[in-house]
Each structure stands twice: as structure tokens, then as C-alpha cells.
Design a protein around this motif. Structure first.
Motif, PDB file in Angstrom:
ATOM      1  N   ARG A 103      17.229  -6.145  20.319  1.00 44.69           N
ATOM      2  CA  ARG A 103      15.963  -6.982  20.689  1.00 44.69           C
ATOM      3  C   ARG A 103      15.834  -7.955  19.227  1.00 44.69           C
ATOM      4  O   ARG A 103      15.260  -9.165  19.493  1.00 44.69           O
ATOM      5  CB  ARG A 103      14.820  -6.279  20.841  1.00 44.69           C
ATOM      6  CG  ARG A 103      14.608  -5.614  22.163  1.00 44.69           C
ATOM      7  CD  ARG A 103      13.420  -4.750  22.481  1.00 44.69           C
ATOM      8  NE  ARG A 103      13.088  -4.431  23.907  1.00 44.69           N
ATOM      9  CZ  ARG A 103      12.657  -4.911  24.679  1.00 44.69           C
ATOM     10  NH1 ARG A 103      12.226  -6.249  24.358  1.00 44.69           N
ATOM     11  NH2 ARG A 103      12.812  -4.500  25.856  1.00 44.69           N
ATOM     12  N   MET A 104      16.037  -7.437  18.060  1.00 45.18           N
ATOM     13  CA  MET A 104      15.993  -8.118  16.820  1.00 45.18           C
ATOM     14  C   MET A 104      16.929  -9.360  16.906  1.00 45.18           C
ATOM     15  O   MET A 104      16.690 -10.521  16.661  1.00 45.18           O
ATOM     16  CB  MET A 104      16.473  -7.328  15.593  1.00 45.18           C
ATOM     17  CG  MET A 104      16.209  -8.046  14.293  1.00 45.18           C
ATOM     18  SD  MET A 104      16.859  -6.985  12.871  1.00 45.18           S
ATOM     19  CE  MET A 104      15.442  -5.750  13.004  1.00 45.18           C
TER      20      MET A 104
ATOM     21  N   MET B 237       8.694 -12.855  16.242  1.00 46.86           N
ATOM     22  CA  MET B 237       9.162 -11.805  16.904  1.00 46.86           C
ATOM     23  C   MET B 237      10.471 -11.003  16.460  1.00 46.86           C
ATOM     24  O   MET B 237      10.471  -9.683  16.357  1.00 46.86           O
ATOM     25  CB  MET B 237       9.372 -11.819  18.260  1.00 46.86           C
ATOM     26  CG  MET B 237       7.901 -12.448  19.148  1.00 46.86           C
ATOM     27  SD  MET B 237       6.802 -11.141  19.232  1.00 46.86           S
ATOM     28  CE  MET B 237       7.705  -9.859  19.987  1.00 46.86           C
ATOM     29  N   CYS B 238      11.312 -11.744  16.059  1.00 48.01           N
ATOM     30  CA  CYS B 238      12.409 -11.055  15.279  1.00 48.01           C
ATOM     31  C   CYS B 238      12.182 -10.320  14.153  1.00 48.01           C
ATOM     32  O   CYS B 238      12.584  -9.158  14.062  1.00 48.01           O
ATOM     33  CB  CYS B 238      13.460 -12.212  14.921  1.00 48.01           C
ATOM     34  SG  CYS B 238      14.838 -11.457  14.078  1.00 48.01           S
TER      35      CYS B 238
ATOM     36  N   THR C 134      12.506 -20.475   9.869  1.00 51.22           N
ATOM     37  CA  THR C 134      13.074 -19.681  10.797  1.00 51.22           C
ATOM     38  C   THR C 134      13.961 -18.943  10.240  1.00 51.22           C
ATOM     39  O   THR C 134      14.408 -17.765  10.677  1.00 51.22           O
ATOM     40  CB  THR C 134      13.553 -20.946  11.910  1.00 51.22           C
ATOM     41  OG1 THR C 134      12.272 -21.492  12.406  1.00 51.22           O
ATOM     42  CG2 THR C 134      14.065 -19.937  13.131  1.00 51.22           C
ATOM     43  N   SER C 135      15.077 -19.648   9.623  1.00 53.85           N
ATOM     44  CA  SER C 135      16.275 -19.043   9.101  1.00 53.85           C
ATOM     45  C   SER C 135      15.889 -17.951   8.030  1.00 53.85           C
ATOM     46  O   SER C 135      16.638 -16.689   8.143  1.00 53.85           O
ATOM     47  CB  SER C 135      17.323 -20.011   8.180  1.00 53.85           C
ATOM     48  OG  SER C 135      17.439 -21.046   9.073  1.00 53.85           O
ATOM     49  N   ALA C 136      14.752 -18.055   7.207  1.00 56.30           N
ATOM     50  CA  ALA C 136      14.488 -17.056   6.367  1.00 56.30           C
ATOM     51  C   ALA C 136      14.116 -15.519   7.069  1.00 56.30           C
ATOM     52  O   ALA C 136      14.545 -14.605   6.562  1.00 56.30           O
ATOM     53  CB  ALA C 136      13.611 -17.541   5.247  1.00 56.30           C
ATOM     54  N   LEU C 137      13.194 -16.040   7.949  1.00 61.21           N
ATOM     55  CA  LEU C 137      12.574 -14.834   8.711  1.00 61.21           C
ATOM     56  C   LEU C 137      13.590 -13.936   9.574  1.00 61.21           C
ATOM     57  O   LEU C 137      13.972 -12.639   9.507  1.00 61.21           O
ATOM     58  CB  LEU C 137      11.458 -15.257   9.667  1.00 61.21           C
ATOM     59  CG  LEU C 137      10.076 -15.562   9.074  1.00 61.21           C
ATOM     60  CD1 LEU C 137       9.203 -16.030  10.067  1.00 61.21           C
ATOM     61  CD2 LEU C 137       9.683 -14.094   8.619  1.00 61.21           C
ATOM     62  N   THR C 138      14.517 -14.859  10.315  1.00 56.51           N
ATOM     63  CA  THR C 138      15.510 -14.227  11.125  1.00 56.51           C
ATOM     64  C   THR C 138      16.651 -13.242  10.256  1.00 56.51           C
ATOM     65  O   THR C 138      16.997 -12.234  10.645  1.00 56.51           O
ATOM     66  CB  THR C 138      16.036 -15.119  12.150  1.00 56.51           C
ATOM     67  OG1 THR C 138      16.643 -16.142  11.422  1.00 56.51           O
ATOM     68  CG2 THR C 138      15.217 -15.619  13.020  1.00 56.51           C
ATOM     69  N   GLY C 139      17.153 -14.036   9.308  1.00 58.74           N
ATOM     70  CA  GLY C 139      17.946 -13.726   8.382  1.00 58.74           C
ATOM     71  C   GLY C 139      17.630 -12.482   7.615  1.00 58.74           C
ATOM     72  O   GLY C 139      17.998 -11.532   7.418  1.00 58.74           O
ATOM     73  N   GLY C 140      16.432 -12.516   7.219  1.00 64.87           N
ATOM     74  CA  GLY C 140      15.647 -11.466   6.273  1.00 64.87           C
ATOM     75  C   GLY C 140      15.429 -10.113   7.126  1.00 64.87           C
ATOM     76  O   GLY C 140      15.675  -9.054   6.775  1.00 64.87           O
ATOM     77  N   ALA C 141      15.027 -10.363   8.513  1.00 66.72           N
ATOM     78  CA  ALA C 141      14.939  -9.199   9.462  1.00 66.72           C
ATOM     79  C   ALA C 141      16.442  -8.475   9.713  1.00 66.72           C
ATOM     80  O   ALA C 141      16.442  -7.326   9.698  1.00 66.72           O
ATOM     81  CB  ALA C 141      14.548  -9.680  10.740  1.00 66.72           C
TER      82      ALA C 141
END
Length: 602
Positions: free
Chosen positions: A307-308, A298-299, A422-429
């Protein structure tokens, strides 16, 4: 100063400072209220730093000398005191950040915002330091009441009021569940003290009442902690709350929910008559993995920056829950380091989002494309915050992630992959948003056909002085917070001190010996240093974040099963409907599902 003085003082300073500020706001100018609030917050930081620095076991204070069973007991180990210190530090940062953030004139409202922030702090510190289950409920609800008021602080705008009502109603329903669970436990054991509840429960066999009491008690903590499926209120509240309030909600309040679950389980339900270790481990590991993946996906889908960041918090909360569910000092140590560093990074990123809202009245990644080129320092800090979220060494988030991965890998070999993803997706966003906004990378993204967007364009400005210069504190505070995050990972003594309390946190016998009296057992030593594998996985997740951001900016990310993935993600987005009735239904479903899952395994 002794523990008997420092523990009550840590709660009393913000608790007394709040009404003082509410009254002083009627006579003092705005600047005077700011100075008074900052002084109170700084005094509490000093008090808690003194307490935390000399703690090696559990510090206990019995207020008014009453016996444990009927008195108010404060009991703090290094994990609880550390969380209280984190809350105090972030409150000090928020008050400093807010000195010129709100255009409040002198008058009776001048002291209102800092008074509510100090009330919020009193609830957080009291919850982290309490040794009594009912008092924990009281402090948690004080924190919640202040949080509702702070979320809806801009009463002239209906959106914050709606967000505050959703926040309040969902969390109040969860609080009723917890109060009912506390009543069930008291009826069975006649105890409310955390140290005494475990031995009293051991005299009874584990049955449906025990399972129901456990699930009900932790419901409020899971809701405050935004654990899936109890998380729906959090992004809505973050989207409309003032930026300084978001710094506290994501920086420390949700982490207190995870801390509470671990504290209640270890002190009350980890022994005979409670919830078996394997049952807790399996159930909450699954819950943590689900939370991490839902939050990360969702991030990535958001363009509304608040929201991100809120969904990023949900994703990282999932990793914290996994660390607690490992039921060992190493997992708890990694989570403690991760929480401390994450709180600093997330507060810094929300503060930098406030800079964009101050300058441009928008938090929309697409609408802000290239408009932040003049904000070079905030842009650099935003990129550093994104990389810290991704777990890049030597940030403290990377160290906490590495310690968590090492502990998780000893239980299930696939769990470290959840940390990396999880870290890659949130940090990437967040990195994707940074390069688009501050460097104008790539083309302006097109509207996705047939899909509703929550953009963040046309936000109500939180600052109403057009053309003013950017207050220095709005960039200085995020810079200091990111430096603190780096210190957690770079200075071995800091990481070692934070992780060192995990042995006591996961040892109910040591906790009971300190509170009830008796010989304290030896405490397990925990790892707190970087390893080669941890460094490698940190660089892998940071590289993954950079690659995802680059692909999103330069060309659409096409997965092998793109259409199926897109339909699944669209379905997930539609579950986050924004309707209060849906959120209450998910709360009910979550409580029932947890009861069934745990009862079926017990």
C-alpha cells in the motif's frame, strides 16, 4: 524493417503469444512455458527498440490498406513508442522475475500466468500505438480485463478476488463513461481517427456537449491513472495482487492513463471547438497537485509495504499530470523522462517487497522490524530505490523531476515545491521502512491507539516451498531495473532520446501531417540535461526524505500544529474506506465535478 512491419508486429507478438502459451501449458512443463513466454517478450522488446530507435516524427501503419476513416490505424511518436517499449521491458522483467516465483506445477495452469501477462502487454502496447479513439478504448479494456484476472490470480484466497472485483467494477463503470463520450464525439463529427477528430471538431463551437464528451472520454484514463478522486481502487488492488502484477500496475499501467489524457487532449480537443488551453491547464494542474499531495500524505501513513508503494505511485502520478497540464514540450519532456525512470524504480521496489514476502510471509513494516538483516543486497537495493523515488541525482527520476520543476517554475513559481515535497514524503516513507526492516533501526513502533491499521501481517504466501533458497532472479531483476533508472540520468544520450519526442507529442499539426498527409511543421527543441537548480532541488528532496526517515525512526515527528494535522490526516484515511459503494460514489462525484469546473470556465 519498415514501420509498416514493426508497428503491427509489436502488437501481434504478445497478442499471438498469449493463446499459444495457454495451449502450450497443457503439454509443456513449467520451465518450457517460462522459456516460451520470455522469448516472446524479448522479441517484442527487440521489435519496439528497433521502432523507437529510428523514430523522429510519427510512424504510421494502415492495416490491410483501408482508408483512415474506416480502417485500423497505428500511429506512434517517440513518446507513445517509448511507453510501449517501457511496457515490453517491464513485462520481460516480470516474466524473468517470476520464473521460480510461483510454485505452479506442470499442467494446464503452467502457462496461464505468462499468457495473461502477454495479454496485458498486448493491451498496453496497442493502446500506446493506436491512432484511433475507439481502438484505444478496445485496447484499454483488453488491458483492464487482463489486469482484473491477474489481480485475482490466487483464486483460492478471497482477498485477491475482492480486490479484483473492486478493480473490475470501478474500471468498467469508467469504461462505460468513455464509450458514451466516444459516441457523443462520433455523433457530432462522424470521425473516430485521432488525427481527423480535431479538424472535424473545429467546425463546431465549444459547448456543453464538447465538455461532456471530453470528460467522459478521459474518465477511464483518469481511473486507470489513479488520479484523485478516481484512485481509491489502486491501493486495494496492489495490496492483494501478486507481486509481479504490482510491478506492471504501478510501473507502466497507471502511466498509460496519464499519457492517454495528454494524447486525447492534444490531438482532439486542443484546437478550435475543443477545451481552451487555459481551462485545461488550470483544471488539470489543480488535479495534479491534489493527487500528488494526497498520495504523498497517504504514503507516509502506511505500514503495509504494498500500500505504501501504491500511494507513492498516486503521488508521482500527480506530478506527471502537472507536467502534462503545463501544455508545453518542456513539461512533456520532463514527464516522459520521469515516467521511464519511475517505472523502473517502482517495479524494482515491488520486486524487493516480493523478496520479503517470499522469506517471511509478511509485508508489514512493523512486524518485519530487524528481520531483514540477513538480506544485505536486497536491503541496499531497497535504500537505493527509496533515494531514487526521492529524486536523488544522478538517477533518472531526479532528471525527470528536475526537468519538470524547471518547466513548472516558468508557469507558477510555487509548483517546484510540490515536486520537492511529494518526492521527499514518498521517498522518506520507503527509506523509513528500509532502515527499520533491513537494519532494525529504532524501536518497534507501538500500535496507534484508536486507529485501524492495515498492516500486511499474515499475508497468504505467494511461494509455497518452505526453506527454499532465494531465487537469484528475484534480486537480479530489481538490480537491473535500478541500473536502467540510473542510466536514464547518467547517460545524456538516453535522457535526450526519451525527451526528444515531446515536441511531436505536443504538436497536433505534426501528428495530423504524418497520419493524414501534408507538410510537417518544425518541431520545438526541448531541454534534456541537468541544470544547477535541478541538481540542488534533487539533493534537497533526497535530504528531506532522509531527515523525515531519521525523525520517524529516532523520535516521533511533532509538527507545530500536530493535533490539527493528525485530525486532518485521520479524516483523509477514513475516506479510503475500502467499500466499493464509496468508490463508485467518488467516481460519480469526480465526473460531475470535472464537467462543472471545465464548463464554468469554457
Amino acid at each position: 524493417m519498415t514501420d509498416a512491419v514493426l508497428l503491427p508486429a509489436a502488437v501481434a507478438i504478445p497478442l499471438l503469444g498469449a493463446p499459444l502459451l495457454a495451449v502450450a501449458g497443457r503439454v509443456l512443463p513449467r520451465k518450457g512455458c517460462d522459456v516460451l513466454a520470455t522469448a516472446a517478450a524479448a522479441a517484442d522488446v527487440v521489435c519496439l527498440a528497433l521502432l523507437w530507435s529510428h523514430l523522429h516524427g510519427v510512424a504510421v501503419a494502415r492495416l490491410a490498406g483501408w482508408p483512415v476513416r474506416i480502417g485500423v490505424v497505428l500511429a506512434a511518436d517517440r513518446v507513445g513508442a517509448g511507453l510501449a517499449l517501457l511496457a515490453a521491458c517491464l513485462v520481460l522483467a516480470v516474466l524473468a522475475y517470476s520464473w521460480r516465483y510461483f510454485d505452479e506445477p506442470s499442467g494446464e495452469r503452467a502457462g496461464l500466468f505468462p499468457a495473461m501477462v502477454l495479454t496485458f502487454q498486448a493491451g498496453m502496447v496497442g493502446f500506446a500505438l493506436t491512432g484511433d479513439l475507439f481502438n484505444a478504448f478496445v485496447w484499454f479494456e483488453l488491458m483492464g480485463a487482463a489486469g482484473y484476472a491477474l489481480t485475482g490470480y490466487r483464486i483460492e484466497d478471497p482477498r485477491p478476488l475482492q480486490g479484483a472485483l473492486t478493480f473490475g467494477i470501478v474500471n468498467s463503470l469508467a469504461a462505460y463513461c468513455s464509450l458514451l463520450g466516444i459516441g457523443l464525439l462520433y455523433a457530432r463529427t462522424g470521425e473516430l481517427d485521432l488525427a481527423a477528430l480535431g479538424p472535424a471538431l473545429a467546425g463546431h463551437r465549444a459547448d456543453l456537449l464538447t465538455v461532456t464528451g471530453f470528460v467522459l472520454v478521459v474518465t477511464a484514463m483518469l481511473v486507470k491513472g489513479a488520479v484523485v478522486p478516481f484512485h481509491f481502487w489502486l491501493p486495494d488492488a496492489h495490496a492483494v495482487a501478486p507481486t509481479p502484477v504490482c510491478m506492471l500496475l504501478s510501473g507502466v499501467m497507471v502511466e498509460l492513463g496519464v499519457y492517454g489524457v495528454g494524447r486525447v487532449y492534444w490531438t482532439v480537443f486542443s484546437g478550435p471547438g475543443g477545451v481552451p488551453h487555459e481551462v485545461f491547464r488550470h483544471t488539470f494542474t489543480a488535479l495534479g497537485v491534489l493527487t500528488a499531495l494526497v498520495g504523498a500524505v497517504m504514503c507516509w501513513q502506511q505500514r503495509h509495504l504494498k500500500r505504501m508503494l501504491a500511494y507513492s505511485t498516486v503521488g508521482h502520478v500527480g506530478l506527471f499530470v502537472v507536467g502534462i497540464a503545463l501544455l508545453g514540450p518542456d513539461g512533456a519532456a520532463g514527464t516522459a523522462v520521469y515516467v521511464a525512470a519511475h517505472g523502473c524504480v517502482k517495479a524494482a521496489l515491488f520486486g524487493l517487497t516480493g523478496v520479503l514476502l517470499d522469506r517471511y510471509g509478511s509485508v508489514d513494516e512493523h512486524g518485519l522490524h530487524g528481520r531483514g538483516r540477513a538480506l544485505r543486497l536486497p536491503g541496499v537495493l531497497f535504500v537505493l530505490g527509496a533515494l531514487a523515488l526521492a529524486g536523488l541525482p544522478p538517477f533518472g527520476t531526479g532528471l525527470g523531476k528536475a526537468l519538470g520543476e524547471a518547466a513548472a517554475g516558468c508557469t507558477q513559481a510555487w509548483l517546484p515545491a510540490v515536486y520537492v515535497l511529494t518526492s521527499a514524503l514518498t521517498g522518506g516513507a520507503v527509506l523509513r521502512a528500509a532502515v527499520r526492516i533491513f537494519w532494525g533501526a529504532g524501536a518497534v513502533p507501538a500500535q496507534r491507539p484508536g486507529e485501524e491499521e492495515t498492516s500486511g501481517e499474515g499475508e497468504e504466501p505467494e511461494v509455497r516451498t518452505p526453506g527454499r533458497s532465494l531465487p537469484p532472479m528475484m534480486t537480479a531483476v530489481p538490480a537491473v531495473l535500478l541500473a536502467l533508472c540510473a542510466a536514464v540520468g547518467c547517460v545524456p544520450a538516453v535522457g535526450r532520446a526519451i525527451a526528444g519526442g515531446a515536441g511531436v507529442y505536443t504538436d497536433p499539426a505534426a501528428y495530423r501531417a504524418a497520419v493524414l498527409g501534408g507538410a510537417a511543421p518544425a518541431v520545438a527543441h526541448v531541454a534534456s540535461a541537468w541544470t544547477g537548480e535541478g541538481l540542488l532541488l534533487g539533493f534537497v528532496s533526497a535530504a528531506g526524505a532522509a531527515l523525515l526517515a531519521w525523525l520517524a525512526v529516532r523520535r516521533p515527528v511533532r509538527l507545530p500544529f500536530h493535533r490539527a494535522v493528525r485530525h486532518a490526516v485521520t479524516g483523509l484515511r477514513r475516506l479510503h474506506s475500502g467499500h466499493l459503494g464509496d468508490y463508485v460514489a467518488w467516481l460519480t462525484f469526480g465526473v460531475a465535478a470535472l464537467c462543472v469546473l471545465i464548463a464554468a470556465q469554457t
